[in-house]
Design a protein around this motif. Structure first.
Motif, PDB file in Angstrom:
ATOM      1  N   ARG A   8       0.816  -1.204   0.000  1.00 54.91           N
ATOM      2  CA  ARG A   8       0.000   0.000   0.000  1.00 54.91           C
ATOM      3  C   ARG A   8       0.853   1.259   0.000  1.00 54.91           C
ATOM      4  O   ARG A   8       0.368   2.336  -0.284  1.00 54.91           O
ATOM      5  N   ARG A   9       2.131   1.106   0.339  1.00 54.65           N
ATOM      6  CA  ARG A   9       3.047   2.247   0.403  1.00 54.65           C
ATOM      7  C   ARG A   9       4.364   1.865  -0.269  1.00 54.65           C
ATOM      8  O   ARG A   9       4.667   0.683  -0.422  1.00 54.65           O
ATOM      9  N   PHE A  10       5.137   2.891  -0.618  1.00 55.46           N
ATOM     10  CA  PHE A  10       6.409   2.651  -1.295  1.00 55.46           C
ATOM     11  C   PHE A  10       7.395   3.745  -0.893  1.00 55.46           C
ATOM     12  O   PHE A  10       7.018   4.780  -0.338  1.00 55.46           O
ATOM     13  N   THR A  11       8.634   3.482  -1.172  1.00 51.87           N
ATOM     14  CA  THR A  11       9.680   4.490  -0.973  1.00 51.87           C
ATOM     15  C   THR A  11      10.248   4.885  -2.338  1.00 51.87           C
ATOM     16  O   THR A  11      10.155   4.122  -3.298  1.00 51.87           O
ATOM     17  N   THR A  12      10.814   6.072  -2.393  1.00 55.37           N
ATOM     18  CA  THR A  12      11.438   6.506  -3.650  1.00 55.37           C
ATOM     19  C   THR A  12      12.681   5.674  -3.922  1.00 55.37           C
ATOM     20  O   THR A  12      13.376   5.244  -2.994  1.00 55.37           O
ATOM     21  N   THR A  13      12.951   5.460  -5.201  1.00 54.43           N
ATOM     22  CA  THR A  13      14.098   4.634  -5.604  1.00 54.43           C
ATOM     23  C   THR A  13      15.035   5.463  -6.481  1.00 54.43           C
ATOM     24  O   THR A  13      14.687   6.538  -6.964  1.00 54.43           O
ATOM     25  N   THR A  14      16.230   4.919  -6.656  1.00 56.82           N
ATOM     26  CA  THR A  14      17.200   5.602  -7.522  1.00 56.82           C
ATOM     27  C   THR A  14      16.700   5.684  -8.951  1.00 56.82           C
ATOM     28  O   THR A  14      17.023   6.638  -9.676  1.00 56.82           O
ATOM     29  N   ALA A  15      15.928   4.724  -9.381  1.00 60.74           N
ATOM     30  CA  ALA A  15      15.384   4.768 -10.745  1.00 60.74           C
ATOM     31  C   ALA A  15      14.446   5.960 -10.914  1.00 60.74           C
ATOM     32  O   ALA A  15      14.453   6.631 -11.948  1.00 60.74           O
ATOM     33  N   MET A  16      13.643   6.220  -9.875  1.00 58.38           N
ATOM     34  CA  MET A  16      12.745   7.373  -9.945  1.00 58.38           C
ATOM     35  C   MET A  16      13.529   8.668 -10.006  1.00 58.38           C
ATOM     36  O   MET A  16      13.236   9.565 -10.806  1.00 58.38           O
ATOM     37  N   LEU A  17      14.536   8.782  -9.143  1.00 57.30           N
ATOM     38  CA  LEU A  17      15.363   9.995  -9.142  1.00 57.30           C
ATOM     39  C   LEU A  17      16.076  10.172 -10.468  1.00 57.30           C
ATOM     40  O   LEU A  17      16.242  11.288 -10.969  1.00 57.30           O
ATOM     41  N   SER A  18      16.502   9.071 -11.070  1.00 55.75           N
ATOM     42  CA  SER A  18      17.272   9.128 -12.302  1.00 55.75           C
ATOM     43  C   SER A  18      16.434   9.645 -13.459  1.00 55.75           C
ATOM     44  O   SER A  18      16.849  10.532 -14.201  1.00 55.75           O
ATOM     45  N   ILE A  19      15.236   9.103 -13.637  1.00 55.15           N
ATOM     46  CA  ILE A  19      14.441   9.525 -14.787  1.00 55.15           C
ATOM     47  C   ILE A  19      13.957  10.955 -14.644  1.00 55.15           C
ATOM     48  O   ILE A  19      13.715  11.639 -15.637  1.00 55.15           O
ATOM     49  N   LEU A  20      13.826  11.421 -13.383  1.00 48.23           N
ATOM     50  CA  LEU A  20      13.364  12.787 -13.161  1.00 48.23           C
ATOM     51  C   LEU A  20      14.496  13.782 -13.137  1.00 48.23           C
ATOM     52  O   LEU A  20      14.278  14.987 -13.219  1.00 48.23           O
ATOM     53  N   GLY A  21      15.719  13.287 -12.971  1.00 47.70           N
ATOM     54  CA  GLY A  21      16.835  14.199 -12.820  1.00 47.70           C
ATOM     55  C   GLY A  21      16.659  15.074 -11.599  1.00 47.70           C
ATOM     56  O   GLY A  21      16.961  16.272 -11.619  1.00 47.70           O
ATOM     57  N   ALA A  22      16.183  14.489 -10.513  1.00 45.16           N
ATOM     58  CA  ALA A  22      15.818  15.248  -9.321  1.00 45.16           C
ATOM     59  C   ALA A  22      16.568  14.748  -8.104  1.00 45.16           C
ATOM     60  O   ALA A  22      17.108  13.637  -8.073  1.00 45.16           O
ATOM     61  N   THR A  23      16.602  15.581  -7.083  1.00 46.59           N
ATOM     62  CA  THR A  23      17.177  15.226  -5.787  1.00 46.59           C
ATOM     63  C   THR A  23      16.065  14.634  -4.919  1.00 46.59           C
ATOM     64  O   THR A  23      14.869  14.765  -5.239  1.00 46.59           O
TER      65      THR A  23
END
Length: 983
Positions: A775-790
């Motif tokens: 039901r919940r998740f944490t942010t992953t490096t893949a998410m940060l990578s595609i967004l180019g975000a911190t």
């Protein structure tokens, strides 16, 4: 001893009486001769005239800084200082003998006119003011008075800018000369500059500018009064005071007459007057200047020629000797005597000057001119160094000289810097020409002459660049000749009139260069416009026939043809049909203007329809019916991007056939947006944003024009600026999410990453990275990578998308994950805890926007508002667990009262903090069936409208009959993949 005047002829008279010419003719009539002149510059001029008559092999040039002595030369042209004390030449002439009364140089002229004689003939040339004193000192002298060949008239006072052409403006300081020359350049095209401090080569080059007619004005010091032959019609005094080396004083009438007499040549009359801040001359002075009647010279400067070299003190004593003849006065200490007075105090000099020969050598070195105009003590130090080398080593130390010469050998710098270097190199030129001073004098004579010439040329170039506008001066010269000006236009658009740049033509607009004013500017403008009229017609024809590749629309809304602006876009009746405004001068008229306008409009329409072809095709789609046609219309009106929540009802009502029909036009049904991926490419995105900005007058607001190419550059996310409209970001293909804007297709990829994390079931064989409890998740490096975000950016992006963050201690989260992994089958994945990003606290709530759903047929609506739970302040190492949705009113009230709603209690006793809503939202529905799963008891039933913001609303529909799956649908591939996994 004073000689008699027998055999001496004095040719006296004002300027422009032909005295120098007469002396040259008399010298050439003899077998040998010497002529002495007051200036090195004038000596050079006379040398050239004599060489033209008898050849270079027959003429020597001897000055303090230059020596040309062909073997067997019969004639010598010298400066007066360089004339020998004795000669066997048949003829001797001394020019400008009135300088014998000069405080600085007068004693030298006095010595030569009293003692130097030719065997057969001696001529003394000068002003008529010398007649009484010459007759007194030289009894028996023959005096010949020559009248002026032309008349001289007073023209009164005039402004500098109103002075007639062929005028010499006289001032007595370099700063004043430069200021006047700068004013003349701005107003009249330029002026030549003549200063006594300039090298002869530079002065010759400047005089040549004036003589050849490149400029019509000459700004000079009183150096022009010393026999320079100039075609001057008018002399204007900008100053009437000068510093004579000892004090500032007014010019006497004789000096004014000597300078004013430069006006008028041969039989042509001349005028003189005043300008600037000089008061008009009084009538008496004017009359004397016009009639050349001046006070006679009563005394001549004198210094003994009988030097006593027994010792330094003896030499000093002889220099103090007074004249014994009336009409002579002892001269003030000159530069050489001043240097001697300083050196007499140096113990080392006294120790060296112990013999008459050495004292004589010391006096010879003291004659070194002070070209640099430095303090007497500094000049004496240089003399002392040279004398020491000559006594100790026999010659000047060439290493020392080489270093001094090297310092002067640089042609960079401005006028003052180059003038100082020329003065320095002239000192070493003088040293190199002294007999016996150097071991290799020929080498140094050539070296110093080369450097002086190079510096002089550089100085001439700087003076010309600063004080001469060649373009204006040449044009004015052609105008004076009443000639038709020829104009031409280069391939780069440079417009030239008579070969000089007058402006720049860019497209159909001409930008003139400043510099030509008054009546002259009209003639230049007429010639320019004549050339432009023909060029405009030719350019219009070429533009009308050009291909689309020659035209382009920039991010500033300007249409360019081969790089030049020809039109600009403005708001029109429809955003996709902007108005075209031509950027052209009035000379583009008639049919030529119509052709240009039609061609540009045709290109703009073609460009928009080509770059935005997917949008154009969608607007023309005839196979779309019903809701699909309405949705297509909304997409076109919104330039290819819709928020899914805004058309959720329409999307839910579309059947598979309708969806398939609209997908064929490149439309994608994403979790957050309905959009056309082809329009997110840089070129369409740039054009769409440009058209929107034009339609909304955004070009008048700062920043939009610069931001358009940035957003269209293919970046996945950018930092947002609250000052820009959010619609602008949307049309550029970006979703405005707080501090960052993320590209729409990247957000859909983010939804693809989040979906399996919310669909994962605890205890299953494989837990994806980032999944927590289904039901919940944490942010992953893949998410940060595609967004180019911190991580901080990611937090704000997820909140902007409507996700809620729960803060859980890292230890508890790690323990929970370890328990989940222990209950599941072994996997090869990395430790789950290591992939969990950590933050210290949560930010306040943000407005919700549509959240994740399967990209295609699963429609999930976001709540209108999300309230984010406050985390404990400064709580270290907490993990943010993200889940879709928010709370209902009862949950919010309970949270505000500090309690926990009963709906959050977990049956298994684990820590509360999430709900089953996320699970339901993440599960979605298969193949377009929008059926809610896992309903909660405390969830308001469908149809209840109590005004409370809802966390999520799943609209249940009865199962539909099975229909063939659209092969273009992404669910066809998903279904095939599931079947394969089952096998």
């Amino acid at each position: 001893m004073i000689l008699s005047g027998r055999g001496v002829t004095a040719v006296l008279g004002p300027t422009n009486t032909g005295k120098t010419h007469y002396a040259i003719e008399r010298m050439l009539s003899h077998g040998s001769g010497i002529i002495g002149l007051p200036l090195r510059l004038l000596a050079r001029e006379v040398y050239g005239r004599v060489v033209e008559r008898v050849g270079a092999a027959q003429v020597a040039l001897v000055t303090g800084e230059e020596k040309i002595a062909p073997p067997g030369a019969r004639f010598s042209v010298c400066t007066v200082e360089a004339m020998p004390r004795e000669t066997r030449a048949s003829f001797v002439a001394i020019d400008e003998v009135q300088l014998a009364g000069d405080l600085e140089r007068g004693h030298i002229f006095t010595d030569r006119l009293l003692h130097l004689r030719g065997r057969d003939e001696t001529l003394l040339l000068g002003s008529g003011t010398m007649k009484p004193i010459l007759q007194q000192l030289l009894p028996g002298i023959t005096v010949v008075e020559r009248p002026r060949l032309s008349q001289l008239f007073y023209a009164g006072q005039k402004k500098i800018t109103r002075l007639p052409e062929r005028t010499a403006i006289v001032a007595f300081s370099a700063d004043e000369v430069y200021a006047i020359a700068e004013l003349i350049r701005r107003q009249r095209g330029g002026a030549a500059v003549v200063l006594g401090a300039l090298s002869p080569r530079t002065r010759n080059a400047q005089v040549a500018l004036y003589q050849e007619g490149e400029v019509e004005y000459l700004v000079a010091t009183d150096a022009i009064g010393m026999g320079l032959n100039l075609d001057v019609d008018h002399v204007a005094f900008a100053q009437d005071r000068k510093f004579d080396g000892y004090q500032f004083r007014n010019l006497n009438p004789g000096e004014l007459g000597q300078i004013a007499g430069r006006a008028g040549r041969h039989l042509k009359d001349g005028t003189f007057g005043v300008t600037g801040r000089v008061d008009p001359l009084d009538d008496e002075l004017v009359e004397r200047l016009e009639s050349h009647e001046f006070e006679p010279v009563k005394v001549l400067q004198w210094r003994t020629a009988a030097f006593d070299f027994a010792s330094i003190d003896a030499l000093r004593g002889s220099l103090d000797a007074a004249p014994r003849v009336a009409g002579l006065t002892r001269a003030l200490p000159a530069v050489d005597q001043q240097a001697l007075e300083h050196l007499a105090k140096y113990p080392e000099i006294k120790d060296l000057a112990t013999t008459p020969a050495r004292v004589e050598r010391l006096w010879e070195v003291c004659a070194l001119p002070d070209y640099r105009r430095i303090a007497p003590a500094q000049h004496a130090d240089l003399v002392a160094s040279l004398f020491s080398d000559l006594v100790r080593y026999g010659t000047v130390d060439e290493n020392f000289m080489a270093e001094q010469v090297r310092r002067a050998d640089h042609t960079d710098g401005e006028i003052d810097t180059l003038s100082a270097r020329i003065a320095q190199i002239r000192t070493w030129t003088y040293v190199s020409n002294r007999p016996g001073w150097l071991a290799d004098p020929t080498h140094w004579q050539e070296k110093t002459r080369e450097i002086e010439d190079r510096l002089s040329d550089a100085l001439h170039e700087r003076l010309t660049k600063r004080f001469v506008d060649r373009r204006t001066s040449v044009l004015m010269k052609r105008l004076r000749e009443n000639a038709m000006l020829e104009a031409e236009i280069s391939v780069n658009g440079d417009v030239f009139v008579e070969g000089h740049h007058t402006g720049q033509l860019a497209g159909f607009r001409f930008t003139p260069l400043a510099g030509i004013e008054g009546s002259d500017a009209k003639a230049v403008q007429a010639a320019t416009q004549k050339a432009l009229a023909l060029e405009f017609e030719a350019r219009a024809a070429r533009l009308h026939a050009c291909g689309n590749s020659d035209l382009a629309i920039g991010s500033d809304g300007v249409v360019r043809w081969l790089g030049d602006p020809v039109a600009k876009l403005a708001a029109g009746d429809h955003v996709l049909h902007p108005r075209v405004i031509l950027l052209a001068d009035e000379q583009l008229t008639g049919i030529a203007r119509d052709h240009v306008a039609a061609r540009v409009e045709r290109f703009v329409n073609h460009h928009i329809s080509t770059v935005l072809k997917p949008l154009d095709d969608l607007s023309r789609a005839e196979d779309l019916q019903g809701l699909a046609k309405g949705l297509a219309f909304q997409l076109v009106e919104n330039l290819g991007v819709l928020f899914r929540r805004e058309v959720s009802d329409d999307v839910k009502s579309l059947d598979q056939d309708a969806r398939a029909s609209i997908r064929r036009y490149g439309v994608r049904f994403g979790a957050y947006h309905i959009f056309m991926p082809a329009l997110l490419k840089p070129s369409p995105a740039e054009l769409i944003t440009l058209l929107w900005v034009l339609q909304n007058d955004g070009m008048d607001k700062p920043g939009y024009g610069d931001l358009i190419p940035v957003l269209a550059a293919g970046r996945t996310s950018v930092v947002t600026d609250p000052g820009f409209d959010r619609t602008f970001y949307k049309l550029a293909g970006f979703r405005f999410l707080g501090k960052r804007a993320v590209r729409i297709d990247i957000l859909e990829r983010l939804a693809d990453l989040i979906r399996p994390l919310l669909q994962w079931k605890p205890g299953s064989a494989s837990r994806p990275e980032g999944a927590y409890d289904g039901r919940r998740f944490t942010t992953t490096t893949a998410m940060l990578s595609i967004l180019g975000a911190t991580p901080d950016d990611m937090e704000e992006i997820l909140k902007g998308l409507g996700y809620r963050a729960d803060s859980v201690p890292a230890d508890e989260a790690k323990a929970f994950l370890a328990g989940q992994d222990a209950n599941a089958a072994p996997t090869m994945g990395e430790d789950a805890g290591s992939a969990v990003p950590q933050v210290e606290s949560e930010a306040p709530g943000v407005e919700a926007t549509p959240e994740g759903a399967e990209a295609g047929d699963v429609s999930v609506e976001a709540p209108a508002e999300v309230v984010v739970e406050d985390a404990e302040a400064n709580e270290p190492k907490n993990v943010l667990l993200w889940r879709p949705g928010g709370r209902n009113e009862s949950q919010q009230n309970a949270r505000q009262k500090g309690g926990r709603p009963a709906s959050e209690e977990r049956r298994d006793g684990r820590r509360p903090g999430t709900s089953t809503e996320g699970k339901n939202r993440g599960n979605g529905a298969k193949r377009g069936d929008r059926q809610e799963r896992g309903d909660r008891k405390d969830r308001p039933q469908r149809g209840e409208r109590d005004g409370t913001p809802q966390a999520a609303r799943f609209e249940a529909k009865p199962p539909r009959k099975e229909k063939p799956v659209d092969p273009d649908s992404p669910f066809a591939k998903l279904a095939a993949l599931k079947e394969q996994m089952k096998k």
